[in-house]
Write a protein that holds these residues in place. Structure first.
Motif, PDB file in Angstrom:
ATOM      1  N   PHE A  27       9.566   0.661  -3.933  1.00 58.85           N
ATOM      2  CA  PHE A  27      10.020  -0.543  -3.681  1.00 58.85           C
ATOM      3  C   PHE A  27       8.776  -0.756  -5.291  1.00 58.85           C
ATOM      4  CE2 PHE A  27       5.972  -3.056  -3.028  1.00 58.85           C
ATOM      5  CZ  PHE A  27       5.196  -1.910  -2.645  1.00 58.85           C
ATOM      6  N   THR A  28      10.255  -1.913  -5.696  1.00 58.97           N
ATOM      7  CA  THR A  28       9.478  -2.367  -6.960  1.00 58.97           C
ATOM      8  C   THR A  28       7.846  -3.341  -6.959  1.00 58.97           C
ATOM      9  OG1 THR A  28      11.871  -2.573  -7.566  1.00 58.97           O
ATOM     10  CG2 THR A  28       9.950  -4.027  -8.509  1.00 58.97           C
ATOM     11  N   PHE A  29       7.165  -3.178  -6.928  1.00 57.42           N
ATOM     12  CA  PHE A  29       5.928  -2.814  -6.561  1.00 57.42           C
ATOM     13  C   PHE A  29       4.876  -4.626  -7.968  1.00 57.42           C
ATOM     14  CE2 PHE A  29       1.621  -2.268  -5.691  1.00 57.42           C
ATOM     15  CZ  PHE A  29       0.432  -2.745  -5.943  1.00 57.42           C
ATOM     16  N   ARG A  30       5.113  -3.955  -8.251  1.00 57.20           N
ATOM     17  CA  ARG A  30       5.114  -5.674  -9.505  1.00 57.20           C
ATOM     18  C   ARG A  30       5.534  -6.372  -8.804  1.00 57.20           C
ATOM     19  NH1 ARG A  30       8.791  -3.027 -12.363  1.00 57.20           N
ATOM     20  NH2 ARG A  30      10.387  -3.978 -13.306  1.00 57.20           N
ATOM     21  N   GLY A  31       6.446  -6.878  -8.443  1.00 50.68           N
ATOM     22  CA  GLY A  31       7.135  -7.680  -7.797  1.00 50.68           C
ATOM     23  C   GLY A  31       6.658  -8.502  -5.960  1.00 50.68           C
ATOM     24  N   TYR A  32       6.550  -8.097  -5.450  1.00 56.59           N
ATOM     25  CA  TYR A  32       5.464  -8.743  -4.127  1.00 56.59           C
ATOM     26  C   TYR A  32       4.407  -8.356  -3.746  1.00 56.59           C
ATOM     27  CZ  TYR A  32      10.311  -6.292  -2.840  1.00 56.59           C
ATOM     28  OH  TYR A  32      11.811  -6.857  -2.298  1.00 56.59           O
ATOM     29  N   ILE A  33       4.070  -9.422  -3.426  1.00 63.01           N
ATOM     30  CA  ILE A  33       3.086 -10.193  -3.144  1.00 63.01           C
ATOM     31  C   ILE A  33       1.808  -8.843  -2.291  1.00 63.01           C
ATOM     32  CG2 ILE A  33       3.862 -10.989  -0.868  1.00 63.01           C
ATOM     33  CD1 ILE A  33       0.993 -12.944  -1.635  1.00 63.01           C
ATOM     34  N   MET A  34       0.893  -8.604  -1.680  1.00 65.13           N
ATOM     35  CA  MET A  34       0.396  -7.324  -1.282  1.00 65.13           C
ATOM     36  C   MET A  34      -1.348  -7.607  -0.565  1.00 65.13           C
ATOM     37  SD  MET A  34       2.409  -4.783  -1.829  1.00 65.13           S
ATOM     38  CE  MET A  34       1.253  -3.171  -1.025  1.00 65.13           C
ATOM     39  N   SER A  35      -1.313  -7.078   0.602  1.00 67.72           N
ATOM     40  CA  SER A  35      -2.505  -7.474   0.931  1.00 67.72           C
ATOM     41  C   SER A  35      -3.296  -6.540   1.983  1.00 67.72           C
ATOM     42  CB  SER A  35      -2.070  -8.742   2.171  1.00 67.72           C
ATOM     43  OG  SER A  35      -1.688 -10.216   1.283  1.00 67.72           O
ATOM     44  N   ASN A  96      -0.165  -3.835   2.726  1.00 70.91           N
ATOM     45  CA  ASN A  96       1.672  -4.077   2.977  1.00 70.91           C
ATOM     46  C   ASN A  96       1.269  -4.719   1.957  1.00 70.91           C
ATOM     47  OD1 ASN A  96       3.579  -3.997   4.204  1.00 70.91           O
ATOM     48  ND2 ASN A  96       2.979  -2.902   6.493  1.00 70.91           N
ATOM     49  N   SER A  97       3.126  -5.324   1.779  1.00 65.27           N
ATOM     50  CA  SER A  97       3.635  -6.382   1.432  1.00 65.27           C
ATOM     51  C   SER A  97       3.572  -7.441   2.030  1.00 65.27           C
ATOM     52  CB  SER A  97       4.350  -6.507   0.808  1.00 65.27           C
ATOM     53  OG  SER A  97       5.050  -7.381  -0.099  1.00 65.27           O
ATOM     54  N   GLY A  98       2.501  -8.498   2.840  1.00 64.92           N
ATOM     55  CA  GLY A  98       2.394  -9.721   3.335  1.00 64.92           C
ATOM     56  C   GLY A  98       1.635 -10.793   3.285  1.00 64.92           C
ATOM     57  N   ALA A 100      -0.657 -14.818   4.921  1.00 63.40           N
ATOM     58  CA  ALA A 100      -0.094 -15.715   5.603  1.00 63.40           C
ATOM     59  C   ALA A 100       0.861 -16.208   6.124  1.00 63.40           C
ATOM     60  CB  ALA A 100      -1.083 -16.564   5.338  1.00 63.40           C
ATOM     61  N   ASN A 101       1.736 -16.215   5.678  1.00 62.15           N
ATOM     62  CA  ASN A 101       2.746 -16.706   5.263  1.00 62.15           C
ATOM     63  C   ASN A 101       4.349 -15.585   5.564  1.00 62.15           C
ATOM     64  OD1 ASN A 101       1.758 -19.308   5.560  1.00 62.15           O
ATOM     65  ND2 ASN A 101       1.663 -19.589   3.309  1.00 62.15           N
ATOM     66  N   ILE A 102       3.858 -14.963   5.122  1.00 67.33           N
ATOM     67  CA  ILE A 102       5.418 -13.557   5.145  1.00 67.33           C
ATOM     68  C   ILE A 102       4.329 -12.335   6.265  1.00 67.33           C
ATOM     69  CG2 ILE A 102       6.289 -12.189   4.248  1.00 67.33           C
ATOM     70  CD1 ILE A 102       5.398 -14.331   1.211  1.00 67.33           C
ATOM     71  N   ARG A 103       5.143 -11.778   7.014  1.00 63.83           N
ATOM     72  CA  ARG A 103       5.384 -10.772   7.784  1.00 63.83           C
ATOM     73  C   ARG A 103       4.918  -9.826   7.107  1.00 63.83           C
ATOM     74  NH1 ARG A 103       8.301 -11.773  13.397  1.00 63.83           N
ATOM     75  NH2 ARG A 103       7.380 -13.782  13.825  1.00 63.83           N
ATOM     76  N   PRO A 104       4.438  -8.691   7.288  1.00 65.65           N
ATOM     77  CA  PRO A 104       4.409  -7.975   6.521  1.00 65.65           C
ATOM     78  C   PRO A 104       5.625  -6.539   6.702  1.00 65.65           C
ATOM     79  CG  PRO A 104       2.525  -7.436   8.267  1.00 65.65           C
ATOM     80  CD  PRO A 104       3.370  -8.974   8.586  1.00 65.65           C
ATOM     81  N   ARG A 105       5.851  -6.538   5.442  1.00 65.48           N
ATOM     82  CA  ARG A 105       7.722  -6.168   5.515  1.00 65.48           C
ATOM     83  C   ARG A 105       7.812  -4.970   5.900  1.00 65.48           C
ATOM     84  NH1 ARG A 105       6.765  -9.446   0.616  1.00 65.48           N
ATOM     85  NH2 ARG A 105       8.224 -10.991   0.735  1.00 65.48           N
ATOM     86  N   TYR A 106       6.880  -4.055   5.388  1.00 60.68           N
ATOM     87  CA  TYR A 106       6.738  -2.058   5.595  1.00 60.68           C
ATOM     88  C   TYR A 106       6.584  -1.797   6.475  1.00 60.68           C
ATOM     89  CZ  TYR A 106       9.023  -3.177   1.081  1.00 60.68           C
ATOM     90  OH  TYR A 106       8.947  -3.718   0.290  1.00 60.68           O
ATOM     91  N   SER A 107       6.757  -0.459   6.805  1.00 59.19           N
ATOM     92  CA  SER A 107       5.806   0.189   8.415  1.00 59.19           C
ATOM     93  C   SER A 107       4.779  -0.001   7.312  1.00 59.19           C
ATOM     94  CB  SER A 107       6.809   1.644   8.370  1.00 59.19           C
ATOM     95  OG  SER A 107       8.197   1.194   9.080  1.00 59.19           O
ATOM     96  N   TRP A 108       3.665   0.875   8.787  1.00 64.83           N
ATOM     97  CA  TRP A 108       2.402   0.447   8.202  1.00 64.83           C
ATOM     98  C   TRP A 108       2.413   2.209   7.873  1.00 64.83           C
ATOM     99  CZ3 TRP A 108      -0.407  -3.432   7.450  1.00 64.83           C
ATOM    100  CH2 TRP A 108       0.091  -4.942   7.924  1.00 64.83           C
TER     101      TRP A 108
END
Length: 118
Positions: A27-35, A96-98, A100-108
């Motif tokens: 995925f386009t890493f730079r465009g996503y919040i990461m946690s 993961n990409s997620g 406090a307000n966004i559920r983790p997007r991808y499989s762990w």
């Protein structure tokens, strides 16, 4: 497909430090919040630290002042510098990409075990 590969865990004494890495692909890493998240024995996975696309960071109260999240968009990698480690930081750590307000997007991914013990 999306892959999240965590590394850098290990056994460390209380007060010690570790640096975790998470290499992302698919995925386009730079465009996503990461946690970073962690899971001690039990069903709950705890959100530890978040870094937005612009670099703004947020931390759980339990790690504030001790952990630092960062990202390198040229390497599609997110890091977690952990200092002044405590026994209660013992857990498996995941990214993961997620947020406090966004559920983790991808499989762990497989996670990386951090054990803090003397």
């Amino acid at each position: 497909q999306v892959q999240l590969v965590e590394s850098g865990g290990g056994l460390v004494q209380p007060g010690g430090s570790l640096r975790l890495s998470c290499a992302a692909s698919g995925f386009t890493f730079r465009g996503y919040i990461m946690s970073w998240y962690r899971q001690a024995p039990g069903p709950e996975r705890e959100l530890v630290a978040t870094i937005a696309t612009g670099g703004r960071t947020n931390y759980a109260d339990s790690v504030k002042g001790r952990f630092t999240i960062s990202r390198d968009n040229t390497k599609n990698t997110v890091y977690l510098q952990m200092d002044s480690l405590k026994s209660e930081d013992t857990a498996v750590y995941y990214c993961n990409s997620g947020s406090a307000n966004i559920r983790p997007r991808y499989s762990w991914g497989q996670g990386t075990q951090v054990t803090v013990s003397s």
